[in-house]
Design a protein around this motif. Structure first.
Motif, PDB file in Angstrom:
ATOM      1  N   LEU A 276      80.048  12.903  52.941  1.00 25.34           N
ATOM      2  CA  LEU A 276      80.737  12.497  54.165  1.00 25.34           C
ATOM      3  C   LEU A 276      80.077  13.202  55.333  1.00 25.34           C
ATOM      4  O   LEU A 276      80.085  14.427  55.423  1.00 25.34           O
ATOM      5  N   ASP A 277      79.465  12.431  56.225  1.00 22.02           N
ATOM      6  CA  ASP A 277      78.816  13.009  57.399  1.00 22.02           C
ATOM      7  C   ASP A 277      79.858  13.461  58.415  1.00 22.02           C
ATOM      8  O   ASP A 277      80.965  12.916  58.486  1.00 22.02           O
ATOM      9  N   CYS A 278      79.475  14.452  59.206  1.00 17.80           N
ATOM     10  CA  CYS A 278      80.352  14.908  60.286  1.00 17.80           C
ATOM     11  C   CYS A 278      80.552  13.774  61.285  1.00 17.80           C
ATOM     12  O   CYS A 278      79.614  13.031  61.607  1.00 17.80           O
ATOM     13  N   GLU A 279      81.763  13.611  61.755  1.00 18.80           N
ATOM     14  CA  GLU A 279      82.066  12.623  62.785  1.00 18.80           C
ATOM     15  C   GLU A 279      82.589  13.345  64.015  1.00 18.80           C
ATOM     16  O   GLU A 279      83.495  14.177  63.917  1.00 18.80           O
ATOM     17  N   VAL A 280      82.013  13.039  65.164  1.00 14.37           N
ATOM     18  CA  VAL A 280      82.439  13.670  66.410  1.00 14.37           C
ATOM     19  C   VAL A 280      82.908  12.605  67.398  1.00 14.37           C
ATOM     20  O   VAL A 280      82.580  11.422  67.264  1.00 14.37           O
ATOM     21  N   SER A 281      83.660  13.045  68.384  1.00 11.65           N
ATOM     22  CA  SER A 281      84.166  12.134  69.405  1.00 11.65           C
ATOM     23  C   SER A 281      83.064  11.798  70.405  1.00 11.65           C
ATOM     24  O   SER A 281      81.956  12.358  70.351  1.00 11.65           O
ATOM     25  N   LEU A 282      83.362  10.906  71.318  1.00  8.80           N
ATOM     26  CA  LEU A 282      82.455  10.633  72.429  1.00  8.80           C
ATOM     27  C   LEU A 282      82.446  11.828  73.375  1.00  8.80           C
ATOM     28  O   LEU A 282      83.371  12.652  73.380  1.00  8.80           O
ATOM     29  N   TRP A 283      81.405  11.914  74.181  1.00  9.82           N
ATOM     30  CA  TRP A 283      81.341  12.997  75.162  1.00  9.82           C
ATOM     31  C   TRP A 283      82.439  12.821  76.212  1.00  9.82           C
ATOM     32  O   TRP A 283      82.810  11.699  76.576  1.00  9.82           O
ATOM     33  N   SER A 284      82.957  13.933  76.673  1.00  4.94           N
ATOM     34  CA  SER A 284      83.883  13.902  77.801  1.00  4.94           C
ATOM     35  C   SER A 284      83.106  13.622  79.089  1.00  4.94           C
ATOM     36  O   SER A 284      81.861  13.580  79.083  1.00  4.94           O
ATOM     37  N   SER A 285      83.792  13.452  80.193  1.00  6.29           N
ATOM     38  CA  SER A 285      83.120  13.303  81.485  1.00  6.29           C
ATOM     39  C   SER A 285      82.473  14.634  81.873  1.00  6.29           C
ATOM     40  O   SER A 285      82.898  15.709  81.417  1.00  6.29           O
ATOM     41  N   TRP A 286      81.453  14.558  82.706  1.00  5.64           N
ATOM     42  CA  TRP A 286      80.819  15.790  83.182  1.00  5.64           C
ATOM     43  C   TRP A 286      81.796  16.586  84.043  1.00  5.64           C
ATOM     44  O   TRP A 286      82.556  16.025  84.843  1.00  5.64           O
ATOM     45  N   GLY A 287      81.775  17.894  83.886  1.00  5.42           N
ATOM     46  CA  GLY A 287      82.602  18.743  84.730  1.00  5.42           C
ATOM     47  C   GLY A 287      81.986  18.942  86.105  1.00  5.42           C
ATOM     48  O   GLY A 287      80.909  18.425  86.417  1.00  5.42           O
ATOM     49  N   LEU A 288      82.662  19.700  86.957  1.00  3.48           N
ATOM     50  CA  LEU A 288      82.161  19.968  88.305  1.00  3.48           C
ATOM     51  C   LEU A 288      80.894  20.806  88.236  1.00  3.48           C
ATOM     52  O   LEU A 288      80.701  21.603  87.308  1.00  3.48           O
ATOM     53  N   CYS A 289      80.036  20.617  89.201  1.00  4.79           N
ATOM     54  CA  CYS A 289      78.807  21.388  89.286  1.00  4.79           C
ATOM     55  C   CYS A 289      79.131  22.787  89.805  1.00  4.79           C
ATOM     56  O   CYS A 289      79.741  22.951  90.869  1.00  4.79           O
ATOM     57  N   ALA A 290      78.751  23.774  89.033  1.00  6.21           N
ATOM     58  CA  ALA A 290      79.063  25.153  89.396  1.00  6.21           C
ATOM     59  C   ALA A 290      77.780  25.892  89.749  1.00  6.21           C
ATOM     60  O   ALA A 290      76.763  25.754  89.074  1.00  6.21           O
ATOM     61  N   ARG A 295      71.344  26.801  95.778  1.00  3.07           N
ATOM     62  CA  ARG A 295      70.619  27.038  94.527  1.00  3.07           C
ATOM     63  C   ARG A 295      71.038  26.015  93.465  1.00  3.07           C
ATOM     64  O   ARG A 295      72.139  25.477  93.528  1.00  3.07           O
ATOM     65  N   PRO A 296      70.145  25.789  92.467  1.00  4.42           N
ATOM     66  CA  PRO A 296      70.524  24.861  91.402  1.00  4.42           C
ATOM     67  C   PRO A 296      71.761  25.360  90.648  1.00  4.42           C
ATOM     68  O   PRO A 296      71.920  26.565  90.421  1.00  4.42           O
ATOM     69  N   GLY A 297      72.615  24.403  90.308  1.00  4.83           N
ATOM     70  CA  GLY A 297      73.797  24.733  89.531  1.00  4.83           C
ATOM     71  C   GLY A 297      73.756  24.091  88.155  1.00  4.83           C
ATOM     72  O   GLY A 297      72.723  23.572  87.717  1.00  4.83           O
ATOM     73  N   ALA A 298      74.861  24.124  87.451  1.00  6.52           N
ATOM     74  CA  ALA A 298      74.953  23.532  86.111  1.00  6.52           C
ATOM     75  C   ALA A 298      76.310  22.870  85.925  1.00  6.52           C
ATOM     76  O   ALA A 298      77.319  23.329  86.465  1.00  6.52           O
ATOM     77  N   LYS A 299      76.310  21.795  85.193  1.00  9.12           N
ATOM     78  CA  LYS A 299      77.551  21.121  84.835  1.00  9.12           C
ATOM     79  C   LYS A 299      77.566  20.944  83.318  1.00  9.12           C
ATOM     80  O   LYS A 299      76.506  20.956  82.664  1.00  9.12           O
ATOM     81  N   SER A 300      78.736  20.764  82.732  1.00  7.46           N
ATOM     82  CA  SER A 300      78.838  20.668  81.267  1.00  7.46           C
ATOM     83  C   SER A 300      79.808  19.577  80.855  1.00  7.46           C
ATOM     84  O   SER A 300      80.652  19.136  81.645  1.00  7.46           O
ATOM     85  N   ARG A 301      79.654  19.179  79.617  1.00  9.85           N
ATOM     86  CA  ARG A 301      80.587  18.235  79.000  1.00  9.85           C
ATOM     87  C   ARG A 301      80.748  18.626  77.544  1.00  9.85           C
ATOM     88  O   ARG A 301      79.894  19.325  76.975  1.00  9.85           O
ATOM     89  N   THR A 302      81.826  18.177  76.903  1.00 14.70           N
ATOM     90  CA  THR A 302      82.122  18.587  75.532  1.00 14.70           C
ATOM     91  C   THR A 302      82.548  17.386  74.686  1.00 14.70           C
ATOM     92  O   THR A 302      82.843  16.305  75.201  1.00 14.70           O
ATOM     93  N   ARG A 303      82.550  17.609  73.405  1.00 14.76           N
ATOM     94  CA  ARG A 303      83.110  16.658  72.438  1.00 14.76           C
ATOM     95  C   ARG A 303      83.697  17.470  71.296  1.00 14.76           C
ATOM     96  O   ARG A 303      83.459  18.683  71.201  1.00 14.76           O
ATOM     97  N   TYR A 304      84.475  16.831  70.444  1.00 13.40           N
ATOM     98  CA  TYR A 304      85.156  17.569  69.377  1.00 13.40           C
ATOM     99  C   TYR A 304      84.916  16.896  68.018  1.00 13.40           C
ATOM    100  O   TYR A 304      84.486  15.738  67.933  1.00 13.40           O
ATOM    101  N   VAL A 305      85.170  17.657  66.964  1.00 20.16           N
ATOM    102  CA  VAL A 305      84.950  17.182  65.597  1.00 20.16           C
ATOM    103  C   VAL A 305      86.130  16.315  65.161  1.00 20.16           C
ATOM    104  O   VAL A 305      87.279  16.758  65.196  1.00 20.16           O
ATOM    105  N   ARG A 306      85.843  15.103  64.736  1.00 19.55           N
ATOM    106  CA  ARG A 306      86.880  14.212  64.232  1.00 19.55           C
ATOM    107  C   ARG A 306      86.996  14.297  62.711  1.00 19.55           C
ATOM    108  O   ARG A 306      88.064  14.107  62.160  1.00 19.55           O
ATOM    109  N   ALA A 307      85.888  14.533  62.023  1.00 19.45           N
ATOM    110  CA  ALA A 307      85.906  14.684  60.560  1.00 19.45           C
ATOM    111  C   ALA A 307      84.790  15.646  60.171  1.00 19.45           C
ATOM    112  O   ALA A 307      83.625  15.422  60.520  1.00 19.45           O
ATOM    113  N   ARG A 308      85.150  16.728  59.482  1.00 17.21           N
ATOM    114  CA  ARG A 308      84.158  17.708  59.079  1.00 17.21           C
ATOM    115  C   ARG A 308      83.353  17.191  57.885  1.00 17.21           C
ATOM    116  O   ARG A 308      83.860  16.423  57.066  1.00 17.21           O
TER     117      ARG A 308
END
Length: 331
Positions: A276-290, A295-308
């Motif tokens: 059984l392969d790992c299953e993950v969710s879709l990416w969330s929306s990008w967060g605010l640029c910090a 100067r250049p900043g960085a933004k991030s997005r996350t996803r979560y494990v649906r099936a290990r």
């Protein structure tokens, strides 16, 4: 007085031949199938062995409320003009109740009615439920030379309307009864509920669909509990063994109820491990640029494990991702 005409003897002979022909054709199987010429009666044991383990079917494997298990087994010995269920055809109201809720009484009445009115069912049999995904249950039944086919169903619990079974297996091979038959079983969808997972809420299929086989890739939806795209085919979720019993002068078991037979944990080879392969969710929306102004900043997005992952399946990919950006709204 004149000489008696030979027409009368010839007419009687033709009439007798016609009656004999009609009598024989009434017992012939439909659809051009060969007629069973074995001795009229045979007694069989049927042993159902569940192979629904977490190793073989790790995706969404039911562990509680309720855990993986099997309903009672319900079947019949019948002639070719009767069908308990068939791939590509609609199930009866009784089989719908059985496939959705494990309610057997309506289905038993349908089978008994076919035996009484159409003489197409020789006998109905049942075996107790199996309280786990792996285990055995058994029963005995009688087959007749004019009712040499056997069909049965067992519901997958929990499930929307899924079951396993056999459709019209012929126990007679021309002039002899088969001594033993072993068949691997795979899941089927009764076509009355549209749920994708073992624990899906009830959602009636309107209009009703026909019986379809569930495979590793069909229904082709990642949410499906049997969806294993890496596999060409699912491993057997159960097997059934039909063995002819020695002839005995004692009477056959009385009309079926939900007694008789028994269930036990099956002593068998280790279950195959389905990856059984790992299953993950879709990416969330990008967060605010910090970052600081100018100067250049960085933004991030996350996803979560649906099936290990399980059984050496593909590991989970990264769950967080960053990208460069230019900060807005600097002060």
């Amino acid at each position: 007085m004149g000489t008696p005409s030979p027409a009368a003897p010839w007419g009687g002979a033709l009439w007798a031949l016609l009656l004999a022909t009609l009598g024989c054709s009434a017992g012939q199987p439909l659809g051009g199938e060969s007629m069973c010429t074995a001795q009229p009666l045979a007694k069989y044991s049927i042993t159902f062995t569940g192979k629904w383990s977490q190793a073989s079917f790790p995706k969404q494997y039911p562990l509680f409320r309720p855990p993986a298990q099997w309903s009672s087994l319900l079947g019949a010995a019948h002639s070719p003009d009767y069908s308990l269920w068939r791939k590509g055809q609609y199930v009866s109201n009784g089989l719908r109740d059985f496939a959705e809720r494990s309610e057997a009484w309506a289905l038993m009445r349908e089978m008994e009615a076919a035996g009484e009115k159409l003489q197409s069912v020789h006998g109905v049999f049942s075996a107790p439920a199996v309280p786990s995904g792996t285990g055995q249950t058994s029963a005995e039944f009688e087959a007749h030379s004019r009712h040499s086919l056997v069909s049965f169903v067992v519901r997958i619990v929990p499930s929307p309307d899924w079951f396993v079974g056999i459709d019209s297996l012929d126990l007679c091979d021309g002039g002899r009864w088969r001594e033993q038959v072993v068949v691997d079983l795979h899941p089927y969808d009764a076509g009355t509920d549209s749920g994708f997972t073992f624990s899906s809420p009830k959602f009636a299929t309107v209009p009703q669909d026909t019986v379809t086989e569930i495979t590793a890739s069909s229904p082709s939806h990642p949410a499906n509990s049997f969806y294993y795209p890496r596999l060409k085919s699912l491993p057997p979720i159960a097997t059934v063994t039909l063995a002819r019993l020695p002839h005995s002068p004692r009477a056959f078991p009385p009309a079926p109820g939900f007694g008789g037979g028994g269930n036990e944990v099956a002593d068998s080879l280790p279950a195959p491990e389905t990856p059984l392969d790992c299953e993950v969710s879709l990416w969330s929306s990008w967060g605010l640029c910090a970052g600081p102004c100018g100067r250049p900043g960085a933004k991030s997005r996350t996803r979560y494990v649906r099936a290990r992952p399980a059984n050496h399946g593909a590991p989970c990919p990264g769950l967080e991702e960053e990208a460069p950006c230019v900060p807005d709204n600097c002060v």
